[in-house]
Design a protein around this motif. Structure first.
Motif, mmCIF file in Angstrom:
data_model
loop_
_atom_site.group_PDB
_atom_site.id
_atom_site.type_symbol
_atom_site.label_atom_id
_atom_site.label_comp_id
_atom_site.label_asym_id
_atom_site.label_seq_id
_atom_site.Cartn_x
_atom_site.Cartn_y
_atom_site.Cartn_z
ATOM 1 N N SER A 165 0.938 -1.238 -0.155
ATOM 2 C CA SER A 165 -0.047 -0.050 0.125
ATOM 3 C C SER A 165 0.812 1.324 0.032
ATOM 4 O O SER A 165 0.361 2.280 -0.537
ATOM 5 C CB SER A 165 -0.842 0.009 1.079
ATOM 6 N N GLN A 166 1.892 1.221 0.686
ATOM 7 C CA GLN A 166 2.907 2.279 0.555
ATOM 8 C C GLN A 166 3.365 2.625 -0.855
ATOM 9 O O GLN A 166 3.366 3.819 -1.021
ATOM 10 C CB GLN A 166 4.051 2.109 1.729
ATOM 11 N N GLU A 167 3.896 1.579 -1.477
ATOM 12 C CA GLU A 167 4.114 1.709 -2.837
ATOM 13 C C GLU A 167 3.012 2.157 -3.890
ATOM 14 O O GLU A 167 3.199 2.907 -4.644
ATOM 15 C CB GLU A 167 4.962 0.585 -3.443
ATOM 16 N N GLN A 168 1.909 1.552 -3.436
ATOM 17 C CA GLN A 168 0.751 1.874 -4.578
ATOM 18 C C GLN A 168 0.350 3.155 -4.350
ATOM 19 O O GLN A 168 -0.119 4.068 -5.218
ATOM 20 C CB GLN A 168 -0.465 0.916 -4.138
ATOM 21 N N ARG A 169 0.412 3.840 -2.994
ATOM 22 C CA ARG A 169 0.223 5.242 -2.844
ATOM 23 C C ARG A 169 0.807 6.258 -3.953
ATOM 24 O O ARG A 169 0.338 7.522 -4.168
ATOM 25 C CB ARG A 169 0.882 5.828 -1.376
ATOM 26 N N PHE A 170 2.078 5.783 -4.420
ATOM 27 C CA PHE A 170 2.694 6.658 -5.412
ATOM 28 C C PHE A 170 2.706 5.893 -7.076
ATOM 29 O O PHE A 170 3.444 6.254 -7.746
ATOM 30 C CB PHE A 170 4.110 6.851 -5.246
ATOM 31 N N ALA A 171 1.658 5.012 -7.183
ATOM 32 C CA ALA A 171 1.503 4.478 -8.553
ATOM 33 C C ALA A 171 0.796 5.366 -9.426
ATOM 34 O O ALA A 171 0.516 4.693 -10.405
ATOM 35 C CB ALA A 171 1.050 3.186 -8.051
ATOM 36 N N GLY A 172 0.566 6.443 -9.337
ATOM 37 C CA GLY A 172 0.081 7.282 -10.031
ATOM 38 C C GLY A 172 -0.200 8.780 -9.559
ATOM 39 O O GLY A 172 0.860 9.165 -8.614
ATOM 40 N N ARG A 173 -1.071 9.432 -10.303
ATOM 41 C CA ARG A 173 -1.321 10.922 -9.623
ATOM 42 C C ARG A 173 -2.043 11.136 -8.644
ATOM 43 O O ARG A 173 -3.295 10.760 -8.455
ATOM 44 C CB ARG A 173 -1.704 11.622 -10.781
ATOM 45 N N GLN A 174 -1.880 11.810 -7.414
ATOM 46 C CA GLN A 174 -2.505 12.128 -6.185
ATOM 47 C C GLN A 174 -3.450 13.282 -6.658
ATOM 48 O O GLN A 174 -3.425 14.142 -7.275
ATOM 49 C CB GLN A 174 -1.639 12.413 -5.103
ATOM 50 N N VAL A 175 -4.994 13.099 -6.048
ATOM 51 C CA VAL A 175 -5.888 14.080 -6.314
ATOM 52 C C VAL A 175 -6.399 14.219 -4.899
ATOM 53 O O VAL A 175 -6.307 13.167 -4.094
ATOM 54 C CB VAL A 175 -6.899 13.539 -7.214
ATOM 55 N N PRO A 176 -7.311 15.197 -4.625
ATOM 56 C CA PRO A 176 -8.117 15.545 -3.481
ATOM 57 C C PRO A 176 -9.085 14.386 -3.584
ATOM 58 O O PRO A 176 -9.584 13.947 -4.356
ATOM 59 C CB PRO A 176 -8.480 16.921 -3.677
ATOM 60 N N LEU A 177 -9.334 14.201 -2.095
ATOM 61 C CA LEU A 177 -10.357 13.041 -1.870
ATOM 62 C C LEU A 177 -11.836 13.593 -2.506
ATOM 63 O O LEU A 177 -12.672 12.847 -3.153
ATOM 64 C CB LEU A 177 -10.849 12.830 -0.443
ATOM 65 N N SER A 178 -11.995 15.021 -2.768
ATOM 66 C CA SER A 178 -13.308 15.573 -3.100
ATOM 67 C C SER A 178 -13.392 15.278 -4.634
ATOM 68 O O SER A 178 -14.365 15.443 -5.099
ATOM 69 C CB SER A 178 -13.302 17.135 -2.741
ATOM 70 N N GLN A 179 -12.161 15.094 -5.293
ATOM 71 C CA GLN A 179 -12.365 14.754 -6.545
ATOM 72 C C GLN A 179 -12.382 13.143 -6.969
ATOM 73 O O GLN A 179 -11.979 12.825 -8.321
ATOM 74 C CB GLN A 179 -11.001 15.465 -7.291
ATOM 75 N N ALA A 180 -12.375 12.545 -5.958
ATOM 76 C CA ALA A 180 -11.992 10.866 -6.408
ATOM 77 C C ALA A 180 -12.982 10.465 -7.137
ATOM 78 O O ALA A 180 -14.372 10.917 -7.365
ATOM 79 C CB ALA A 180 -12.158 10.236 -5.280
ATOM 80 N N GLN A 181 -12.500 9.654 -8.187
ATOM 81 C CA GLN A 181 -13.428 9.054 -9.337
ATOM 82 C C GLN A 181 -13.252 7.464 -9.041
ATOM 83 O O GLN A 181 -12.285 6.847 -8.528
ATOM 84 C CB GLN A 181 -12.868 9.384 -10.752
#
Length: 338
Positions: free
Chosen positions: A273-289
């Motif tokens: 999970s620590q590595e998956q955290r940086f497996a893409g672009r981070q976005v705000p929770l309010s914009q979660a898709q």
């Protein structure tokens, strides 16, 4: 987990080997339903919560060490194959040089310089430049080729020895993290077994069911086909048991479910999970898709997949099958769009 968990009814619950942990986080949710006269056991809730979180951290560390060990095993195997091929090449070169020596013997004797071809270190002979004029250019070229091959072989053997040492360290780390997880779980089980039967039963029920119901996702549309495939895979795992260290298909831990689901979409995610955290672009929770990875706690020790309408799919904890939960079931640390 914590009392913020809203447990959802699921089917297909499996009391397999993973159920040794069935009460780890369930204790938190269950205690919220325990009558007020059980208040003296609120310290049990806090202790089980703590043990669960520590066990999940150790699980992620185990996952990483196990992945590293698997990678090193492949690299060691490849190195050994390379060494075998290089040794065969050297043997072929020695055979060719032996044929040259035999031909010289039959024609009247072996030149002393050719005899040195079969010493333990023919490179030492080549390093003596004063003798190079005593052998033919063809012989000198073969000697140089053999010297280069011997040096490559020595380097490959040294690299393989280094990888073997790394592999042993990683195996030691795997064993240490496994013991840590098992120790935390055994302590939690002992603690919960000391409670009255009614409270233990409440923990067990809470690990399997709750009052949240199946969420309405009828109006949710994934942003693209790749995400749709990942979500479909995660939904197909609903009801399968949490098994720490597992990546499916019969059981999962939290990051294992994410890796397995996205693999069905042709995307390789890191193991933890620590590595998956940086497996893409981070976005705000309010914009979660739908399809975004929701990472929990400041140490990123838990991860789930957002599926829309404030819901995630995840492998919660041992004893609780893969299921839906609210996205705010615990503190969110980041959201990653793969």
């Amino acid at each position: 987990m914590g009392s913020h968990r809203r447990l959802v009814p699921t089917s297909g619950f499996n009391r397999g080997a993973g159920t040794a942990l069935c009460v780890l986080s369930a204790a938190t949710a269950a205690l919220g339903a325990v009558p007020a006269h059980a208040a003296p056991h609120t310290d049990t809730k806090a202790e089980v919560d703590r043990l669960y979180e520590e066990a999940e951290k150790a699980t992620q560390a185990y996952d990483k060490a196990d992945e590293t060990a698997a990678t090193l095993r492949r690299e060691v195997g490849q190195a050994q194959d390379g060494i075998a091929r290089q040794q065969q090449r050297i043997n072929t070169m020695r055979d060719a040089l032996g044929s040259l020596a035999g031909a010289q013997y039959r024609s009247g004797g072996i030149d002393p310089t050719v005899a040195l071809l079969f010493s333990d270190d023919p490179a030492d002979y080549l390093d003596k430049a004063s003798t190079l004029d005593r052998i033919s250019a063809h012989q000198a070229g073969r000697l140089r080729e053999l010297r280069s091959a011997l040096r490559e072989l020595a380097q490959e053997r040294a690299e393989a020895a280094g990888k073997l040492a790394e592999l042993q360290k990683s195996r030691t780390a795997v064993a240490a993290h496994k013991k840590t997880v098992e120790r935390k779980l055994a302590k939690a089980r002992q603690l919960l077994n000391s409670l009255p039967f009614g409270q233990r039963a409440a923990y067990d029920r809470a690990s399997r069911s709750g009052g949240g119901g199946i969420p309405d996702l009828s109006g949710v549309v994934p942003p693209d086909a790749r995400v749709a495939a990942a979500i479909a895979a995660a939904r197909s795992a609903l009801g399968r048991p949490y098994v720490w260290g597992a990546t499916g298909p019969s059981g999962f831990d939290c990051s294992g479910l994410m890796q397995w689901s996205y693999a069905h979409a042709g995307v390789h995610l890191p193991r933890t999970s620590q590595e998956q955290r940086f497996a893409g672009r981070q976005v705000p929770l309010s914009q979660a898709q739908p399809g975004d990875l929701v990472v929990y706690r400041s140490d990123a020790s838990h991860v789930a997949m957002y599926v829309g309408n404030g819901q995630v799919i995840h492998a919660p904890y041992p004893g609780a099958p893969v299921r839906y939960d609210r996205v705010n079931m615990m503190p969110v640390s980041s959201v990653t769009r793969v």
